[in-house]
Design a protein around this motif. Structure first.
Motif, PDB file in Angstrom:
ATOM      1  N   MET A   1       0.827  -1.183   0.000  1.00 47.95           N
ATOM      2  CA  MET A   1       0.000   0.000   0.000  1.00 47.95           C
ATOM      3  C   MET A   1       0.874   1.249   0.000  1.00 47.95           C
ATOM      4  O   MET A   1       0.627   2.189  -0.758  1.00 47.95           O
ATOM      5  N   ALA A   2       1.918   1.238   0.806  1.00 48.73           N
ATOM      6  CA  ALA A   2       2.819   2.403   0.857  1.00 48.73           C
ATOM      7  C   ALA A   2       3.524   2.607  -0.474  1.00 48.73           C
ATOM      8  O   ALA A   2       3.726   3.748  -0.915  1.00 48.73           O
ATOM      9  N   SER A   3       3.889   1.502  -1.153  1.00 52.60           N
ATOM     10  CA  SER A   3       4.558   1.653  -2.444  1.00 52.60           C
ATOM     11  C   SER A   3       3.614   2.264  -3.475  1.00 52.60           C
ATOM     12  O   SER A   3       4.052   3.016  -4.345  1.00 52.60           O
ATOM     13  N   ILE A   5       1.175   4.414  -2.669  1.00 55.37           N
ATOM     14  CA  ILE A   5       1.043   5.812  -2.266  1.00 55.37           C
ATOM     15  C   ILE A   5       2.229   6.631  -2.755  1.00 55.37           C
ATOM     16  O   ILE A   5       2.095   7.788  -3.122  1.00 55.37           O
ATOM     17  N   VAL A   6       3.407   6.009  -2.808  1.00 48.19           N
ATOM     18  CA  VAL A   6       4.610   6.695  -3.298  1.00 48.19           C
ATOM     19  C   VAL A   6       4.691   6.615  -4.820  1.00 48.19           C
ATOM     20  O   VAL A   6       4.944   7.615  -5.502  1.00 48.19           O
ATOM     21  N   PHE A  60       9.074  -3.676  -1.923  1.00 41.87           N
ATOM     22  CA  PHE A  60       8.663  -2.283  -1.778  1.00 41.87           C
ATOM     23  C   PHE A  60       9.188  -1.442  -2.945  1.00 41.87           C
ATOM     24  O   PHE A  60       8.432  -0.729  -3.602  1.00 41.87           O
ATOM     25  N   GLU A  63       7.651  -2.579  -6.286  1.00 40.36           N
ATOM     26  CA  GLU A  63       6.273  -2.104  -6.436  1.00 40.36           C
ATOM     27  C   GLU A  63       6.213  -0.594  -6.702  1.00 40.36           C
ATOM     28  O   GLU A  63       5.319  -0.137  -7.414  1.00 40.36           O
ATOM     29  N   ILE A  64       7.135   0.168  -6.143  1.00 44.03           N
ATOM     30  CA  ILE A  64       7.186   1.604  -6.476  1.00 44.03           C
ATOM     31  C   ILE A  64       7.430   1.759  -7.977  1.00 44.03           C
ATOM     32  O   ILE A  64       6.720   2.510  -8.662  1.00 44.03           O
ATOM     33  N   ASN A  67       4.340   0.768  -9.873  1.00 46.50           N
ATOM     34  CA  ASN A  67       3.231   1.716  -9.732  1.00 46.50           C
ATOM     35  C   ASN A  67       3.458   3.040 -10.449  1.00 46.50           C
ATOM     36  O   ASN A  67       2.550   3.873 -10.488  1.00 46.50           O
TER      37      ASN A  67
END
Length: 194
Positions: A1-3, A5-6, A60, A63-64, A67
């Motif tokens: 989820m954080a990745s 959001i970034v 992480f 995924e960044i 995304n």
């Protein structure tokens, strides 16, 4: 989820900043993002039973990179399609990405994993190790798809500027045509002074 959001805002920001100077930037960012994500995700899956923290960090960052393309793909879908067809194009883009990604990939990974389990232990119940390895190897299909996607985005970068220019020309021509007065709608002149 954080990745996410970034990664999603980072992709949108990079795309907006670079496309002004380089028209191919959107497609290149998407392609490079997928190709950078691939080794990170593959290493994360390989390290799951060796290192406890490395897979989380690799996933992480992978995924960044993955995304980066979400906002940009939507933008590209809109600017290579004429305005009356944009909502349909966006709907198809969302439908196809979810159909093959969210809906189709878990089934495909499961089928591959089950096939690998049966191949590893055809007569007996597979051990936990065999079950783990079967699922791990099946997940590598996603890395393969990322590489194919990255290549297709890089190929798209060869054509995206011309396609956008064609759409811009079509929009300009449509605006010019709608601005010209129509002769069939002009009031008829009074003939004979009546």
């Amino acid at each position: 989820m954080a990745s996410g959001i970034v990664g999603v805002p980072l992709g949108a920001w990079l795309g907006a900043a670079l496309v002004k100077r380089w028209g191919r930037a959107h497609a290149v960012i998407c392609g490079v993002g997928l190709l950078v994500s691939t080794p990170a995700m593959a290493l994360a899956m390989l390290f799951t039973d060796i290192y406890p923290v490395a897979p989380f960090a690799l996933m992480f960052f992978g995924e960044i990179a993955l995304n980066l393309n979400w906002a940009i793909v939507a933008d590209m879908s809109l600017y290579v399609v004429i305005p009356p067809r944009r909502s349909t194009a966006e709907a198809f883009q969302i439908l196809i990405s979810h159909m093959f990604g969210d809906a189709g990939s878990p089934y495909l990974v499961g089928v591959i994993s089950e096939s690998l389990k049966r191949a590893s232990s055809p007569t007996e119940s597979p051990s936990l190790r065999v079950q783990f390895r079967s699922l791990q190897y099946a997940l590598f299909v996603t890395c393969f798809v990322e590489v194919i996607g990255g290549i297709f985005f890089l190929l798209t970068s060869l054509y995206i500027v011309k396609d956008k220019q064609k759409v811009d020309r079509a929009i300009t021509e449509a605006e010019v045509q709608s601005a010209e007065p129509s002769h069939s709608n002009a009031p008829e002149e009074d003939i004979g002074g009546e």
